[in-house]
Scaffold this motif. Structure first.
Motif, PDB file in Angstrom:
ATOM      1  N   ILE A 229       0.870  -1.177   0.000  1.00  0.00           N
ATOM      2  CA  ILE A 229       0.000   0.000   0.000  1.00  0.00           C
ATOM      3  C   ILE A 229       0.905   1.225   0.000  1.00  0.00           C
ATOM      4  N   GLY A 230       0.618   2.188  -0.841  1.00  0.00           N
ATOM      5  CA  GLY A 230       1.488   3.359  -0.874  1.00  0.00           C
ATOM      6  C   GLY A 230       0.956   4.498  -1.707  1.00  0.00           C
ATOM      7  N   THR A 231       1.762   5.557  -1.773  1.00  0.00           N
ATOM      8  CA  THR A 231       1.409   6.726  -2.585  1.00  0.00           C
ATOM      9  C   THR A 231       1.949   6.498  -3.995  1.00  0.00           C
ATOM     10  N   HIS A 232       2.035   7.587  -4.814  1.00  0.00           N
ATOM     11  CA  HIS A 232       2.552   7.388  -6.173  1.00  0.00           C
ATOM     12  C   HIS A 232       4.029   6.976  -6.167  1.00  0.00           C
ATOM     13  N   ARG A 233       4.619   6.811  -4.961  1.00  0.00           N
ATOM     14  CA  ARG A 233       5.967   6.217  -4.839  1.00  0.00           C
ATOM     15  C   ARG A 233       5.978   4.846  -5.528  1.00  0.00           C
ATOM     16  N   LEU A 234       4.818   4.176  -5.524  1.00  0.00           N
ATOM     17  CA  LEU A 234       4.721   2.838  -6.129  1.00  0.00           C
ATOM     18  C   LEU A 234       4.831   2.881  -7.653  1.00  0.00           C
ATOM     19  N   LEU A 235       4.765   4.096  -8.229  1.00  0.00           N
ATOM     20  CA  LEU A 235       4.830   4.211  -9.689  1.00  0.00           C
ATOM     21  C   LEU A 235       6.251   4.478 -10.183  1.00  0.00           C
ATOM     22  N   GLN A 236       7.201   4.572  -9.228  1.00  0.00           N
ATOM     23  CA  GLN A 236       8.595   4.818  -9.617  1.00  0.00           C
ATOM     24  C   GLN A 236       9.158   3.583 -10.326  1.00  0.00           C
ATOM     25  N   PRO A 237      10.118   3.821 -11.259  1.00  0.00           N
ATOM     26  CA  PRO A 237      10.658   2.697 -12.052  1.00  0.00           C
ATOM     27  C   PRO A 237      11.345   1.604 -11.227  1.00  0.00           C
ATOM     28  N   ASP A 238      11.804   1.938 -10.001  1.00  0.00           N
ATOM     29  CA  ASP A 238      12.525   0.919  -9.213  1.00  0.00           C
ATOM     30  C   ASP A 238      11.592  -0.079  -8.520  1.00  0.00           C
ATOM     31  N   VAL A 239      10.285   0.118  -8.654  1.00  0.00           N
ATOM     32  CA  VAL A 239       9.334  -0.799  -8.006  1.00  0.00           C
ATOM     33  C   VAL A 239       9.019  -1.950  -8.961  1.00  0.00           C
ATOM     34  N   LYS A 240       9.481  -3.145  -8.607  1.00  0.00           N
ATOM     35  CA  LYS A 240       9.256  -4.331  -9.454  1.00  0.00           C
ATOM     36  C   LYS A 240       8.509  -5.395  -8.643  1.00  0.00           C
TER      37      LYS A 240
END
Length: 320
Positions: A229-240
């Motif tokens: 669960i998170g903010t748009h931090r989850l949309l960063q390219p390092d999230v796999k």
């Protein structure tokens, strides 16, 4: 004093109504102020060409210069950009329709047990939303459903059951919220509801330190986190993700267009569930054009009073 936009002449400041006599006929006009002190008088019968300026309150718009090519340049540029976005959107939705999604398994005993731990009675609207979502998840086409309902009408419960269903089918879930506080609230609700079911839940937002985020990213990649669960931090390219199956988006209109498209592109086959209390015209339009499915929860929970809005003259006794 409000900023307004005239369809043909651009951004101005509304200076009120004024009566003017032209050719012995007295008519009422909207008085608009433009850059460099220019004024434009718009007859009342053409008022539909003037709309209130809608934009961010932090950035005040620049007034247009009357008679310059500036406004035409801006509108043609925006029109071109809009067409590009519209084309991309249509292509994306066409690809989603053609894509083979994951078919989540039909409710089992575990899912039924989880559903029964809900401490309230479901409202008819909630039941319909839950059934719609589960039916979508069990079909081979990727889900793209908008759940629309007032605050407190139980949208989060619909999301929780969908998330549980995904985890029960050995898939990962991402819940994306526009504000850190909201993400934190969702995190606490999910943990509380799912603690008896051994589901691994993590949160990604500025409430987590850099080192904590690094550990969570590693776990996500290895499949050691079921729900993040998170903010748009989850949309960063390092999230796999190891195996993402469902994305839940809370209050989608608070995200930018680019962020929203990133959400879709995460995986064209991924199931998407969007929750909102106030859908914006663009989202509604997309639903009405059958590019997305929509379910509205219109039944308030038992004991909830309807909100009544009245415009009244101020009086301390009324407030009391």
């Amino acid at each position: 004093g409000d900023y307004v936009v005239h369809a043909d002449h651009g951004i101005a400041m509304f200076l009120g109504l004024e009566q003017r006599k032209i050719d012995d006929i007295t008519r009422e006009y909207l008085k608009l102020g433009y850059a460099e002190g220019d004024k434009l008088f718009v007859p009342i019968d053409q008022a539909d060409k003037v709309n209130k300026y809608i934009g961010s309150e932090e950035f005040m718009p620049k007034l247009t210069r009357l008679g310059s090519a500036e406004w035409n340049t801006i509108t043609s540029k925006v029109r071109k950009e809009t067409q590009v976005i519209a084309k991309e959107l249509l292509k994306l939705y066409a690809e989603r329709r053609a894509a083979k999604g994951y078919r989540f398994k039909v409710d089992d005993e575990l899912q039924t047990r989880f559903d029964e731990t809900f401490p309230y009675d479901e409202t008819p609207g909630q039941i319909k939303a839950i059934l719609d979502v589960k039916k979508d998840m069990e079909s081979p086409t990727p889900m793209d459903r908008l759940i629309c309902g007032d605050v407190g009408f139980g949208k989060t419960e619909v999301a929780m059951r969908a998330a549980f269903k995904a985890v029960d089918s050995k898939k990962q879930v991402a819940v994306i919220s526009p504000i850190t506080i909201l993400a934190d609230q969702h995190y606490k609700s999910f943990v509380k509801r799912m603690e008896d079911f051994n589901i691994r839940i993590e949160m990604m937002s500025r409430f987590r330190s850099k080192s904590e985020q690094k550990i969570i990213l590693e776990k996500l990649k290895k499949g050691e986190v079921d729900i993040v669960i998170g903010t748009h931090r989850l949309l960063q390219p390092d999230v796999k993700f190891k195996d993402l199956g469902l994305v839940v988006i809370d209050e989608e209109q608070r995200f930018g267009v680019k962020q929203k498209e990133k959400l879709k592109q995460i995986r064209k086959e991924v199931d998407i569930l969007t929750l909102t209390a106030t859908p914006i015209p663009r989202t509604l339009n997309i639903c009405l054009n059958k590019l997305r499915d929509i379910t509205t929860i219109t039944t308030p929970p038992f004991g909830r009073l309807a909100i009544i809005t009245e415009v009244r003259k101020y009086s301390p006794s009324l407030v009391r």
